[in-house]
Design a protein around this motif. Sequence first.
Motif, PDB file in Angstrom:
ATOM      1  N   UNK A  71       8.414   5.704  -7.780  1.00  0.00           N
ATOM      2  CA  UNK A  71       8.165   4.277  -7.996  1.00  0.00           C
ATOM      3  C   UNK A  71       9.300   3.458  -7.404  1.00  0.00           C
ATOM      4  N   UNK A  72       8.943   2.542  -6.544  1.00  0.00           N
ATOM      5  CA  UNK A  72       9.932   1.653  -5.947  1.00  0.00           C
ATOM      6  C   UNK A  72      10.453   0.680  -6.998  1.00  0.00           C
ATOM      7  N   UNK A  73      11.745   0.374  -6.927  1.00  0.00           N
ATOM      8  CA  UNK A  73      12.311  -0.620  -7.834  1.00  0.00           C
ATOM      9  C   UNK A  73      11.952  -2.022  -7.340  1.00  0.00           C
ATOM     10  N   UNK A  74      12.334  -3.023  -8.122  1.00  0.00           N
ATOM     11  CA  UNK A  74      11.930  -4.394  -7.824  1.00  0.00           C
ATOM     12  C   UNK A  74      12.448  -4.872  -6.468  1.00  0.00           C
ATOM     13  N   UNK A  75      13.683  -4.528  -6.139  1.00  0.00           N
ATOM     14  CA  UNK A  75      14.296  -5.015  -4.896  1.00  0.00           C
ATOM     15  C   UNK A  75      14.261  -4.004  -3.768  1.00  0.00           C
ATOM     16  N   UNK A  76      13.639  -2.868  -3.995  1.00  0.00           N
ATOM     17  CA  UNK A  76      13.636  -1.810  -2.988  1.00  0.00           C
ATOM     18  C   UNK A  76      12.543  -2.041  -1.954  1.00  0.00           C
ATOM     19  N   UNK A  77      12.918  -1.906  -0.702  1.00  0.00           N
ATOM     20  CA  UNK A  77      11.969  -2.105   0.392  1.00  0.00           C
ATOM     21  C   UNK A  77      11.522  -0.760   0.959  1.00  0.00           C
ATOM     22  N   UNK A  78      10.398  -0.787   1.654  1.00  0.00           N
ATOM     23  CA  UNK A  78       9.891   0.428   2.285  1.00  0.00           C
ATOM     24  C   UNK A  78      10.862   0.872   3.363  1.00  0.00           C
ATOM     25  N   UNK A  99       0.829  -1.205   0.000  1.00  0.00           N
ATOM     26  CA  UNK A  99       0.000   0.000   0.000  1.00  0.00           C
ATOM     27  C   UNK A  99       0.866   1.260   0.000  1.00  0.00           C
ATOM     28  N   UNK A 100       1.956   1.230   0.767  1.00  0.00           N
ATOM     29  CA  UNK A 100       2.875   2.380   0.793  1.00  0.00           C
ATOM     30  C   UNK A 100       3.491   2.596  -0.585  1.00  0.00           C
ATOM     31  N   UNK A 101       3.924   1.520  -1.229  1.00  0.00           N
ATOM     32  CA  UNK A 101       4.523   1.640  -2.553  1.00  0.00           C
ATOM     33  C   UNK A 101       3.525   2.147  -3.584  1.00  0.00           C
ATOM     34  N   UNK A 102       2.284   1.672  -3.482  1.00  0.00           N
ATOM     35  CA  UNK A 102       1.244   2.126  -4.409  1.00  0.00           C
ATOM     36  C   UNK A 102       0.931   3.606  -4.204  1.00  0.00           C
ATOM     37  N   UNK A 103       0.790   4.015  -2.934  1.00  0.00           N
ATOM     38  CA  UNK A 103       0.509   5.419  -2.630  1.00  0.00           C
ATOM     39  C   UNK A 103       1.657   6.315  -3.083  1.00  0.00           C
ATOM     40  N   UNK A 104       2.877   5.830  -2.931  1.00  0.00           N
ATOM     41  CA  UNK A 104       4.046   6.610  -3.337  1.00  0.00           C
ATOM     42  C   UNK A 104       4.029   6.883  -4.836  1.00  0.00           C
ATOM     43  N   UNK A 105       3.631   5.870  -5.607  1.00  0.00           N
ATOM     44  CA  UNK A 105       3.594   6.039  -7.064  1.00  0.00           C
ATOM     45  C   UNK A 105       2.443   6.945  -7.487  1.00  0.00           C
ATOM     46  N   UNK A 106       1.283   6.817  -6.831  1.00  0.00           N
ATOM     47  CA  UNK A 106       0.105   7.588  -7.223  1.00  0.00           C
ATOM     48  C   UNK A 106       0.200   9.053  -6.819  1.00  0.00           C
ATOM     49  N   UNK A 107       0.639   9.286  -5.595  1.00  0.00           N
ATOM     50  CA  UNK A 107       0.551  10.646  -5.044  1.00  0.00           C
ATOM     51  C   UNK A 107       1.865  11.419  -5.034  1.00  0.00           C
ATOM     52  N   UNK A 108       2.991  10.709  -5.081  1.00  0.00           N
ATOM     53  CA  UNK A 108       4.275  11.403  -4.934  1.00  0.00           C
ATOM     54  C   UNK A 108       5.225  11.150  -6.098  1.00  0.00           C
TER      55      UNK A 108
END
Length: 268
Positions: free
Chosen positions: A84-91, A72-81
């Motif tokens: 985009x997190x990379x494949x191996x990137x963690x929150x 959810x954090x990764x999705x919100x980051x892409x939509x609102x900010x």
Amino acid sequence: MEFLASNTYTQVYYAFDYYEIPVGALQPLGSLPWLGNSSNSRDEDAKLAYRSLFIVTLANAKTPEYLNFSREVQSLSARSYNYTYTANEKVNPWVMAEYYAMKILGVVLNETVILDGADAASNGAGLNKRMWNRTYNILGRQIVLDENGDRVADWVVNQLDPGGNAFRPVLQWNTGMKMFMPVIEEDGSSRQISWYNRSSAPPDRPFRVSSTDTGYQIPTDAIAIGCSAMAIILIVALILVVVYRKTIWNKLRPSGSEIASVPFANEE
């Protein structure tokens, strides 16, 4: 790397304190990217030295609730900010810490309003103390705060895998049970610690500076030299203080001609 590559540091026991700042798509802990992208002649020595290194980290139990929150954090980051997190990137762990803090505050704030009324919600000291000495269930994890308000966390001991490619958990510390727990392999067996340059765990006693394990002993002559040096330093310091004080006093003390005479009553 150069420090660990020295044979001296694979024979004795040291503790290094470091903090890994999670910024961007970092390599996983212990991935040793310099091994594949470096032509340093001491890389193999460093890789060998890393076998004797243990890294202690916070336990990161990946519960279903935690994984769902991360998505959810990764999705919100892409939509609102627009990030985009990379494949191996963690929150970022700081995001998780902030979420835990807000959840704990919410629990305590609700309790305070229900039990003590809305006015008590502005009592910061009271809210803070109500948080202490409690266990909170957040994202499928147990967040424990002790009687001083400090978080009591579980820990993981990591060691380089036999192939020397990355660090992996070999032991877990369960704070609630106050005991070490084994890491279970896929076949059901307990993962074993590999003790470099020895056949078993080191003795549970203070360590020496030398490479032998005969116990912690400081030579008598070293103690005598150390005590003598401290005594000399103390004596010299006392002498300097006395001389300095006398010098300052002589500079500040007025001369006889500068002291104004005070007439007695019968001289007026």
